[in-house]
Design a protein around this motif. Sequence first.
Motif, PDB file in Angstrom:
ATOM      1  N   LEU A   1      11.572  19.680  -6.185  1.00  0.00           N
ATOM      2  CA  LEU A   1      11.410  21.063  -6.157  1.00  0.00           C
ATOM      3  C   LEU A   1      10.744  22.322  -6.660  1.00  0.00           C
ATOM      4  CD1 LEU A   1      14.703  21.659  -4.401  1.00  0.00           C
ATOM      5  CD2 LEU A   1      13.383  21.023  -3.084  1.00  0.00           C
ATOM      6  N   LEU A   2      10.863  22.454  -7.775  1.00  0.00           N
ATOM      7  CA  LEU A   2      10.250  23.351  -8.916  1.00  0.00           C
ATOM      8  C   LEU A   2       8.600  22.608  -9.383  1.00  0.00           C
ATOM      9  CD1 LEU A   2      10.410  25.562 -10.956  1.00  0.00           C
ATOM     10  CD2 LEU A   2      10.935  24.437 -12.440  1.00  0.00           C
ATOM     11  N   ALA A   3       8.291  21.454  -9.459  1.00  0.00           N
ATOM     12  CA  ALA A   3       7.029  20.908  -9.605  1.00  0.00           C
ATOM     13  C   ALA A   3       6.479  21.142  -8.410  1.00  0.00           C
ATOM     14  CB  ALA A   3       7.260  19.696  -9.470  1.00  0.00           C
ATOM     15  N   ASN A   4       7.224  21.011  -7.085  1.00  0.00           N
ATOM     16  CA  ASN A   4       6.067  21.239  -5.694  1.00  0.00           C
ATOM     17  C   ASN A   4       6.253  22.818  -5.271  1.00  0.00           C
ATOM     18  OD1 ASN A   4       5.124  18.351  -4.953  1.00  0.00           O
ATOM     19  ND2 ASN A   4       7.042  18.093  -5.597  1.00  0.00           N
ATOM     20  N   GLY A   5       6.558  24.049  -5.799  1.00  0.00           N
ATOM     21  CA  GLY A   5       6.423  25.219  -5.692  1.00  0.00           C
ATOM     22  C   GLY A   5       8.224  24.958  -3.802  1.00  0.00           C
ATOM     23  N   LEU A   6       8.689  24.386  -3.948  1.00  0.00           N
ATOM     24  CA  LEU A   6       9.498  24.567  -2.440  1.00  0.00           C
ATOM     25  C   LEU A   6      10.893  25.242  -3.233  1.00  0.00           C
ATOM     26  CD1 LEU A   6       8.997  21.143  -1.681  1.00  0.00           C
ATOM     27  CD2 LEU A   6       8.230  22.652  -0.197  1.00  0.00           C
ATOM     28  N   ASN A   7      11.607  25.602  -1.876  1.00  0.00           N
ATOM     29  CA  ASN A   7      12.610  25.808  -2.399  1.00  0.00           C
ATOM     30  C   ASN A   7      14.110  25.234  -1.673  1.00  0.00           C
ATOM     31  OD1 ASN A   7      14.796  27.533  -2.346  1.00  0.00           O
ATOM     32  ND2 ASN A   7      14.028  29.842  -0.709  1.00  0.00           N
ATOM     33  N   GLY A   8      15.191  25.125  -1.982  1.00  0.00           N
ATOM     34  CA  GLY A   8      15.775  24.094  -1.631  1.00  0.00           C
ATOM     35  C   GLY A   8      16.668  24.475  -0.525  1.00  0.00           C
ATOM     36  N   ASN A   9      17.249  25.842  -0.153  1.00  0.00           N
ATOM     37  CA  ASN A   9      17.181  26.137   0.486  1.00  0.00           C
ATOM     38  C   ASN A   9      17.066  26.529   2.208  1.00  0.00           C
ATOM     39  OD1 ASN A   9      19.710  26.608  -1.607  1.00  0.00           O
ATOM     40  ND2 ASN A   9      18.591  28.268  -1.865  1.00  0.00           N
ATOM     41  N   THR A  10      16.085  26.104   1.901  1.00  0.00           N
ATOM     42  CA  THR A  10      14.703  26.320   3.312  1.00  0.00           C
ATOM     43  C   THR A  10      15.977  25.343   4.380  1.00  0.00           C
ATOM     44  OG1 THR A  10      12.668  26.008   2.318  1.00  0.00           O
ATOM     45  CG2 THR A  10      13.016  25.417   4.108  1.00  0.00           C
ATOM     46  N   ASN A  11      16.277  26.790   5.403  1.00  0.00           N
ATOM     47  CA  ASN A  11      16.706  25.743   6.285  1.00  0.00           C
ATOM     48  C   ASN A  11      16.535  26.208   7.690  1.00  0.00           C
ATOM     49  OD1 ASN A  11      18.301  28.384   5.878  1.00  0.00           O
ATOM     50  ND2 ASN A  11      19.636  27.363   5.686  1.00  0.00           N
ATOM     51  N   VAL A  12      16.611  26.267   8.624  1.00  0.00           N
ATOM     52  CA  VAL A  12      16.967  26.649  10.224  1.00  0.00           C
ATOM     53  C   VAL A  12      17.997  27.577  10.493  1.00  0.00           C
ATOM     54  CG1 VAL A  12      16.811  26.440  12.674  1.00  0.00           C
ATOM     55  CG2 VAL A  12      16.760  24.481  10.969  1.00  0.00           C
ATOM     56  N   ASN A  13      16.945  29.208   9.774  1.00  0.00           N
ATOM     57  CA  ASN A  13      17.874  30.153  10.455  1.00  0.00           C
ATOM     58  C   ASN A  13      19.033  31.136  11.242  1.00  0.00           C
ATOM     59  OD1 ASN A  13      18.991  32.773   9.323  1.00  0.00           O
ATOM     60  ND2 ASN A  13      16.959  33.926   9.893  1.00  0.00           N
ATOM     61  N   LEU A  14      19.833  30.127  11.843  1.00  0.00           N
ATOM     62  CA  LEU A  14      20.969  30.631  12.898  1.00  0.00           C
ATOM     63  C   LEU A  14      22.280  30.459  11.822  1.00  0.00           C
ATOM     64  CD1 LEU A  14      19.463  27.166  15.666  1.00  0.00           C
ATOM     65  CD2 LEU A  14      18.745  29.145  14.926  1.00  0.00           C
ATOM     66  N   GLY A  15      22.638  31.087  12.807  1.00  0.00           N
ATOM     67  CA  GLY A  15      23.619  31.496  11.749  1.00  0.00           C
ATOM     68  C   GLY A  15      24.430  32.832  12.682  1.00  0.00           C
ATOM     69  N   PHE A  16      26.004  32.604  12.752  1.00  0.00           N
ATOM     70  CA  PHE A  16      26.546  34.319  12.579  1.00  0.00           C
ATOM     71  C   PHE A  16      28.180  33.882  12.594  1.00  0.00           C
ATOM     72  CE2 PHE A  16      26.993  31.420  16.731  1.00  0.00           C
ATOM     73  CZ  PHE A  16      28.758  32.028  17.022  1.00  0.00           C
TER      74      PHE A  16
ATOM     75  N   ALA B   1       1.077  -0.925   0.271  1.00  0.00           N
ATOM     76  CA  ALA B   1      -0.339  -0.128  -0.269  1.00  0.00           C
ATOM     77  C   ALA B   1       0.558   0.679   0.246  1.00  0.00           C
ATOM     78  CB  ALA B   1      -0.836  -0.198   1.340  1.00  0.00           C
ATOM     79  N   ILE B   2       1.768   1.294   0.726  1.00  0.00           N
ATOM     80  CA  ILE B   2       2.790   2.243   0.264  1.00  0.00           C
ATOM     81  C   ILE B   2       3.409   2.883  -0.383  1.00  0.00           C
ATOM     82  CG2 ILE B   2       4.830   2.713   1.332  1.00  0.00           C
ATOM     83  CD1 ILE B   2       3.982   2.318   4.628  1.00  0.00           C
ATOM     84  N   SER B   3       4.477   1.521  -1.250  1.00  0.00           N
ATOM     85  CA  SER B   3       4.736   1.672  -2.794  1.00  0.00           C
ATOM     86  C   SER B   3       3.523   2.149  -3.824  1.00  0.00           C
ATOM     87  CB  SER B   3       5.338   0.162  -3.020  1.00  0.00           C
ATOM     88  OG  SER B   3       6.096  -0.145  -2.189  1.00  0.00           O
ATOM     89  N   SER B   4       2.998   1.866  -3.631  1.00  0.00           N
ATOM     90  CA  SER B   4       1.848   2.367  -4.549  1.00  0.00           C
ATOM     91  C   SER B   4       1.424   3.578  -4.282  1.00  0.00           C
ATOM     92  CB  SER B   4       0.392   1.329  -4.417  1.00  0.00           C
ATOM     93  OG  SER B   4      -0.104   1.865  -3.137  1.00  0.00           O
ATOM     94  N   ALA B   5       1.845   3.967  -3.381  1.00  0.00           N
ATOM     95  CA  ALA B   5       1.361   5.776  -2.628  1.00  0.00           C
ATOM     96  C   ALA B   5       2.431   6.740  -2.767  1.00  0.00           C
ATOM     97  CB  ALA B   5       0.557   5.868  -1.317  1.00  0.00           C
ATOM     98  N   ALA B   6       3.358   6.388  -3.582  1.00  0.00           N
ATOM     99  CA  ALA B   6       4.829   6.370  -3.004  1.00  0.00           C
ATOM    100  C   ALA B   6       4.612   7.850  -4.218  1.00  0.00           C
ATOM    101  CB  ALA B   6       5.913   6.032  -3.823  1.00  0.00           C
ATOM    102  N   PRO B   7       4.621   9.090  -4.161  1.00  0.00           N
ATOM    103  CA  PRO B   7       4.620  10.093  -5.094  1.00  0.00           C
ATOM    104  C   PRO B   7       4.946   9.822  -6.963  1.00  0.00           C
ATOM    105  CG  PRO B   7       6.862  10.381  -3.329  1.00  0.00           C
ATOM    106  CD  PRO B   7       6.700   8.799  -3.168  1.00  0.00           C
ATOM    107  N   GLU B   8       4.668  10.660  -7.799  1.00  0.00           N
ATOM    108  CA  GLU B   8       5.141  10.596  -8.583  1.00  0.00           C
ATOM    109  C   GLU B   8       6.074  11.665  -8.755  1.00  0.00           C
ATOM    110  OE1 GLU B   8       1.674  10.653 -11.464  1.00  0.00           O
ATOM    111  OE2 GLU B   8       0.340   8.693 -10.697  1.00  0.00           O
ATOM    112  N   LEU B   9       7.244  10.976  -9.089  1.00  0.00           N
ATOM    113  CA  LEU B   9       8.300  11.625  -9.080  1.00  0.00           C
ATOM    114  C   LEU B   9       8.838  11.792 -10.651  1.00  0.00           C
ATOM    115  CD1 LEU B   9      10.683   9.911  -6.853  1.00  0.00           C
ATOM    116  CD2 LEU B   9       9.610  11.783  -5.998  1.00  0.00           C
ATOM    117  N   PRO B  10       9.076  13.682 -10.556  1.00  0.00           N
ATOM    118  CA  PRO B  10       9.861  13.637 -12.428  1.00  0.00           C
ATOM    119  C   PRO B  10      10.879  13.176 -12.851  1.00  0.00           C
ATOM    120  CG  PRO B  10      10.495  15.371 -10.121  1.00  0.00           C
ATOM    121  CD  PRO B  10       9.697  14.939 -10.081  1.00  0.00           C
TER     122      PRO B  10
END
Length: 538
Positions: free
Chosen positions: A389-404, A40-49
């Motif tokens: 990322l492009l197909a799903n409107g996501l930004n690959g640089n998304t992270n936890v904004n911690l740093g100095f 069931a899980i395998s059949s529900a896997a996302p259709e990847l580009p």
Amino acid sequence: MSMRIRAARNIPLSRPFRVFCVASALGATGLAHAQLNQDAISSAAPELPAARGDGEPAAAVAQKRFFSITPSLSLDWMWTDNIRLQTGDSKESDFVMTTRPGLRFLADGDRLKASVDYSLSRLSHARDRSLDRNQNTLDATGSYELVENFAFVDFSGNISQQTVSAFGQRSDNDAAFNANRTEVATYRLSPYVRGQLGDFASYQARYSRLSTRTKSQLALDYDSNDMSLVLNGNSQQRVFSWSVDLSHQELDYSNGLSFESDRARMFLTHPITPQLAVSVIPGWESNNYATAEKDSRATIGGRVNWAASDRTSLSALLEKRFFGRAYSVDFEHRTPRTAWRYSNSRDASVTPNQLGTTSLGPLYDLLFFQFASVEPDPIRRAQLVQSFLLANGLNGNTNVNLGFLTSAVSLARRQDLSFTLLGRRDTLTFLLSQSENSRLLQNSGDLADSNFVRQHGFTITYSHRLTPESTLTVLGTQSRASGQLALQSSTLRALNVSLSTRLGKHTTATMALRRAQSNNTLSSYSETAVRGGISLQF
């Protein structure tokens, strides 16, 4: 940087971290129950580009060598009610136009393997033209085989906007003006040779040159020269194997500070089972990280590696070093629809790639790990992740904004936890991080004014594909930093809602609404921004 050793204190898990851990455990329990029906899980896997635009399956494309150059152009406009991130009545609204040409280069040849993504952003302001400026963005990595099966060179580069002081004004909106953010460029060139010493051992000798440059006068430039020699024994015995790791490092900062380190370690490894191995690590080190002159001492440690399968792995290392206990724990697990990662480490932070930054890494890395079973080849997998990322409107640089930006060697402890869930039309991602950096010897910046810098934060991203062409994305983030004094604190909360639509095969339009609130001991601000844009790939 500082001249005294300060052992990092144990970091109590913050409330958001504890809540997330409990939620993740409950999710894992549910996932384990769901895996009883693997079909069931395998059949529900996302259709990847597909890995290429011609629609060929990834397995077929993997048999070919290719080079691709993809130019791009994006035009963005943004209206903000607080362009200078000021408080109260000092707010100034402005309209910002961003023109961003870019170029992506992928190579998977017999000798050259590379992934280079560069863009140049020109920010033009309607009211305050003094804020007009250029911003560079680069993410590059690759290797080239100079002499077949003998001489190679690795290279990498990164240019991004980073926070200068953890206690200063925080922002993740690069279009707004913030004196506490600056452009940082890091480049690395690393030639090496490898081969066999008869039937005795294999060897790898490497030299690395790394340079970091910043555009802020409050941060230091940095150069590093590293030399290493690794020997791996060709033992025919199954009882144990051995390897030797020798290294020398020189660190030079633009303020005249310099550090030097020599280290030697031997790994004696015993395979308990084909999946489980334990190692004893005797060694020696000499450095001036915590003393004015180089100090030498013996080290001792151990390591456990467990590779349960190609989808699940666990490694743990513990050593006694000059600053006390050093350790690292790394866990990874993926299923057809989920990916999990956890890391916990304590060690001296010496490379500019760390720069006091404690982010788990971009969303891109998590998806790159999850798609390993779909596309084993790393270059083509990079193309697959970009398409997803492009197909799903996501930004690959998304992270936890911690740093100095740190300015010398520091003692760093960090904990990172991440999770992503892929559905047919939905993608859910959690990124959680906390850290403590403390001074070792001389320091400047935040660690000159405080013995430590503690940070924690999280990022939650939800993406829903409304139609095959349109995607709704919601991103929420929070980060907080604190120091030794009550006045040393800073907090940022932000919520971003965006809608992206593919207007054609190579054209995407985006509309977004953003709300941010920042508080620190010197100033606080709130910002509301509306953004729209169109991007083209040629």
